[in-house]
Motif scaffolding. Structure first.
Motif, PDB file in Angstrom:
ATOM      1  N   ASN A   1       0.812  -1.224   0.000  1.00  0.00           N
ATOM      2  CA  ASN A   1       0.000   0.000   0.000  1.00  0.00           C
ATOM      3  C   ASN A   1       0.845   1.273   0.000  1.00  0.00           C
ATOM      4  N   ASN A   2       2.125   1.140   0.351  1.00  0.00           N
ATOM      5  CA  ASN A   2       3.028   2.290   0.253  1.00  0.00           C
ATOM      6  C   ASN A   2       3.754   2.313  -1.077  1.00  0.00           C
ATOM      7  N   ARG A   3       3.310   1.472  -2.008  1.00  0.00           N
ATOM      8  CA  ARG A   3       3.850   1.364  -3.349  1.00  0.00           C
ATOM      9  C   ARG A   3       5.314   0.933  -3.346  1.00  0.00           C
ATOM     10  N   ARG A   4       5.664   0.148  -2.356  1.00  0.00           N
ATOM     11  CA  ARG A   4       6.980  -0.488  -2.361  1.00  0.00           C
ATOM     12  C   ARG A   4       6.851  -1.876  -2.966  1.00  0.00           C
ATOM     13  N   VAL A   5       7.909  -2.276  -3.686  1.00  0.00           N
ATOM     14  CA  VAL A   5       7.865  -3.562  -4.390  1.00  0.00           C
ATOM     15  C   VAL A   5       8.005  -4.713  -3.397  1.00  0.00           C
ATOM     16  N   ILE A   6       7.033  -5.620  -3.421  1.00  0.00           N
ATOM     17  CA  ILE A   6       7.090  -6.827  -2.605  1.00  0.00           C
ATOM     18  C   ILE A   6       7.739  -7.959  -3.399  1.00  0.00           C
TER      19      ILE A   6
ATOM     20  N   PHE B   1      14.264  -0.947 -23.397  1.00  0.00           N
ATOM     21  CA  PHE B   1      12.903  -1.308 -23.010  1.00  0.00           C
ATOM     22  C   PHE B   1      12.917  -1.756 -21.563  1.00  0.00           C
ATOM     23  N   GLN B   2      12.072  -1.137 -20.745  1.00  0.00           N
ATOM     24  CA  GLN B   2      11.948  -1.543 -19.344  1.00  0.00           C
ATOM     25  C   GLN B   2      10.467  -1.753 -19.050  1.00  0.00           C
ATOM     26  N   VAL B   3      10.122  -2.993 -18.713  1.00  0.00           N
ATOM     27  CA  VAL B   3       8.713  -3.347 -18.567  1.00  0.00           C
ATOM     28  C   VAL B   3       8.008  -2.438 -17.557  1.00  0.00           C
TER      29      VAL B   3
ATOM     30  N   HIS C   1      11.216   0.124 -12.199  1.00  0.00           N
ATOM     31  CA  HIS C   1      10.768   0.252 -10.800  1.00  0.00           C
ATOM     32  C   HIS C   1      10.558  -1.068 -10.065  1.00  0.00           C
ATOM     33  N   CYS C   2      10.562  -2.176 -10.815  1.00  0.00           N
ATOM     34  CA  CYS C   2      10.265  -3.461 -10.148  1.00  0.00           C
ATOM     35  C   CYS C   2      11.425  -4.444 -10.272  1.00  0.00           C
TER      36      CYS C   2
END
Ligand SMILES: *[C@@H]1O[C@H](CO)[C@@H](O)[C@H](O)[C@H]1NC(C)=O
Ligand SMILES: *[C@@H]1O[C@H](CO)[C@@H](O)[C@H](O)[C@H]1NC(C)=O
Ligand SMILES: *[C@@H]1O[C@H](CO)[C@@H](O)[C@H](O)[C@H]1NC(C)=O
Length: 241
Positions: A195-200, A234-236, A240-241
């Motif tokens: 929910n804090n937009r951090r990658v799990i 190209f970065q999907v 960020h992930c």
């Protein structure tokens, strides 16, 4: 991609719409991708990718008729997907007639299996969300991959936000009827954010358009593979992930 004409297409079905966009990563970063978005390549007449959220398995019914997008031919036309009119010569998109007797399936990018609602499932039946797929691959290893992604996300991402991007790589030398590029590869990747937009968690999958095994690889490696295959950076998930 210079070759890609981007248009906003609202597949205005209640509660679910698809949109053709020029930069998914921007939408993704804003965290406001609500339904699904497709980047469509009008020259090759296949999508580059479709991006969507995954909320768990909904067991939607399959709608076996496939639609076209009038707005890709004429910006003033309806933004709703429609049945194709067989007397029109569609210049900017594939039609059902392209696939008939081609031996290839209309392979979904955003699949029915991952749809969030019945209207989302219906909205996936637009040819802008499909590419020629080896029939054994469609029913074999690619289906296995879609199931695997759903199982992983159900286990590790419930209560969080799961994003999936699925794309194809055009083969410039293989076409159906000199019109529709037959992809050399299908790929998909997921990213689970809290929910804090951090990658799990995130992962990528890349397979040739044959029924060989689909490789699971880190998103970073998928980005490298796709940069080589598309001949441009190209970065999907925009790195960020
Ligand atoms: C299939 O899609 C069309 C167009 O969106 C819709 O009108 C129809 O009800 C759908 N059929 C089924 C069986 O879902
Ligand atoms: C299909 O296109 C033709 C040619 O533009 C047009 O005359 C006809 O009315 C269209 N049919 C439908 C059902 O829209
Ligand atoms: C992807 O990249 C890896 C490592 O760079 C390489 O070994 C592999 O062959 C590539 N796969 C494809 C399908 O290009």
């Amino acid at each position: 991609f210079i070759m890609i004409v981007c248009a906003v297409l609202l597949l205005a079905l209640s509660g679910c719409f698809g949109e053709v966009v020029d930069d998914f990563t921007h939408t993704f970063r804003q965290g406001n991708l609500h339904e699904y978005a497709t980047l469509y390549d009008t020259a090759n007449k296949i999508p580059v990718y479709s991006a969507y959220r995954f909320d768990g398995l909904m067991n939607c019914r399959r709608n076996e008729s496939w639609f076209i997008e009038p707005q890709l031919e004429n910006r003033m036309a309806s933004p709703r997907m429609e049945s194709e009119n067989r007397s029109i010569n569609y210049q900017n998109q594939a039609v059902n007639a392209d696939y008939e007797n081609s031996g290839f399936h209309r392979g979904h990018l955003a699949p029915v299996y991952h749809a969030r609602t019945q209207s989302c499932s219906d909205a996936t039946f637009t040819l802008t969300n499909a590419a020629p797929q080896n029939s054994r691959f469609n029913q074999g290893q690619w289906r296995v991959t879609e199931k695997k992604v759903a199982t992983i996300l159900t286990q590790i991402c419930s209560g969080n936000s799961a994003y999936i991007v699925t794309g194809v790589v055009p083969d410039n030398n293989r076409h159906i009827g000199n019109r529709v590029s037959i992809p050399s590869h299908f790929w998909t990747a997921y990213c689970c954010l809290n929910n804090n937009r951090r990658v799990i968690s995130s992962s990528g999958f890349l397979g040739e358009n044959t029924n060989d095994r689909v490789q699971e690889i880190p998103v970073r490696v998928l980005d490298e593979n796709l940069t080589a295959l598309y001949h441009q950076k190209f970065q999907v998930f925009g790195g960020h992930c």
